[in-house]
Every structure is written in C-alpha cells, then in structure tokens.
Design a protein around this motif. Structure first.
Motif, short mmCIF file in Angstrom:
data_model
loop_
_atom_site.label_atom_id
_atom_site.label_comp_id
_atom_site.label_asym_id
_atom_site.label_seq_id
_atom_site.Cartn_x
_atom_site.Cartn_y
_atom_site.Cartn_z
N ILE A 8 48.22 13.83 48.12
CA ILE A 8 47.19 14.68 47.97
C ILE A 8 47.36 15.81 49.04
O ILE A 8 47.09 17.00 48.39
CB ILE A 8 45.67 13.94 48.08
CG1 ILE A 8 45.67 13.05 46.73
CG2 ILE A 8 44.83 15.22 48.41
CD1 ILE A 8 44.40 12.36 46.94
N SER A 12 48.31 19.68 47.85
CA SER A 12 47.45 20.85 48.18
C SER A 12 47.96 21.92 49.11
O SER A 12 47.89 22.92 49.08
CB SER A 12 46.23 20.15 49.05
OG SER A 12 45.53 19.28 48.45
N ILE A 96 43.03 18.26 41.83
CA ILE A 96 43.97 17.32 42.30
C ILE A 96 43.57 16.00 42.36
O ILE A 96 44.33 15.06 42.07
CB ILE A 96 44.26 17.91 43.70
CG1 ILE A 96 45.05 19.20 43.51
CG2 ILE A 96 45.30 16.95 44.56
CD1 ILE A 96 45.11 20.11 45.09
N PHE A 97 42.27 15.78 42.86
CA PHE A 97 41.85 14.08 42.97
C PHE A 97 41.85 13.72 41.44
O PHE A 97 42.14 12.51 41.38
CB PHE A 97 40.32 14.19 43.60
CG PHE A 97 40.50 14.24 44.88
CD1 PHE A 97 40.60 12.99 45.93
CD2 PHE A 97 40.48 15.51 45.85
CE1 PHE A 97 40.68 13.12 47.26
CE2 PHE A 97 40.54 15.39 47.05
CZ PHE A 97 40.67 14.04 48.10
N GLN A 100 45.54 13.38 40.47
CA GLN A 100 46.34 12.35 41.39
C GLN A 100 46.05 11.06 41.18
O GLN A 100 46.65 9.94 41.54
CB GLN A 100 46.50 12.96 42.73
CG GLN A 100 47.31 12.32 43.74
CD GLN A 100 48.86 12.76 43.41
OE1 GLN A 100 48.99 14.00 43.13
NE2 GLN A 100 49.99 12.04 43.66
N GLN A 101 44.69 10.74 41.22
CA GLN A 101 44.09 9.52 41.52
C GLN A 101 43.47 9.16 40.32
O GLN A 101 43.26 7.77 40.39
CB GLN A 101 42.95 9.51 42.60
CG GLN A 101 43.49 9.75 44.05
CD GLN A 101 44.41 8.79 44.58
OE1 GLN A 101 45.59 9.15 44.87
NE2 GLN A 101 43.93 7.62 44.61
#
Length: 121
Positions: A8, A12, A96-97, A100-101
């Motif tokens: 992450i 970023s 992104i969260f 990515q997750q």
C-alpha cells in the motif's frame, strides 16, 4: 509492517510521487493518519474528515506514464493529468485500499485502524 502494508505504501508513493520513510510509516495507525501524511507531503490541507466520492478514480495509462517519467525527471504534474486536491487524495487512498486489499468501500473510514479494523498486516 507486513507485505500488505508495504505494498500500500509503495503504491501510494508511486501514485502521488512522494517518498514515505520507515519512521513516517511507523506513525500511521488509521486511514486518516495515512491521508494526513500524504496531504502534508503534497502541501495540501486535509479535509476533516473527508467524505468518499460516489465514484472512485481509476488511474489511466497516461497518468501512469506521467508518474514514471516524473520519477526520471521531476516536474510538477500538469493540471489536466493529476491536479491533486484534498478530495482527490482521499478518493485515491480509498481506491488503493479497495483494490489492494479487496475491501468494501464502506469499510474504509477516516478513523478505521489499518491493522485491526481493515486487517492490513
């Protein structure tokens, strides 16, 4: 910090064209802390607290090329590429969260603790 957290941060750094050192990363506990850190590096005043836009940003190939080139020869982002605002920074962090997750949009709140609430190791 585990692999997910490192990914992450790397993502970023690449997207925002910033560097986050280990000491700075160690101070981040919540999504809001992360947002405020990135805003400070971009010299922006963060929203208190930000509200996620209905539509999250998608980074285009043109934007990716710009960031690759800017890492080679630093220059300010052209306004039509990435005009960072406190809102666009927040929306990109949320994106992104989510990406990515594999988290749901509603899970990513300003006060959400990254490790315990979101399960990012």
């Amino acid at each position: 910090m585990g692999l997910d957290g490192v990914e992450i941060i790397l993502r970023s750094e690449e997207l925002f064209g910033i560097d986050i050192d280990d000491k700075e990363a160690a101070t981040v506990e919540t999504v809001g802390d992360f947002y405020e850190l990135i805003c400070s590096k971009l010299l922006l005043s963060p929203l208190q607290p930000p509200v996620t836009s209905e539509e999250l940003p998608v980074i285009s190939e043109e934007e990716k090329r710009f960031w690759f080139l800017s890492r080679q020869t630093p220059s300010p982002a052209p306004p039509d590429i990435l005009p960072w605002s406190p809102q666009s920074v927040w929306d990109c962090i949320v994106a992104i969260f989510v990406d990515q997750q594999g988290l749901r949009l509603e899970e990513i709140a300003y006060n959400a603790r990254i490790a315990t609430d979101l399960g990012v190791d």
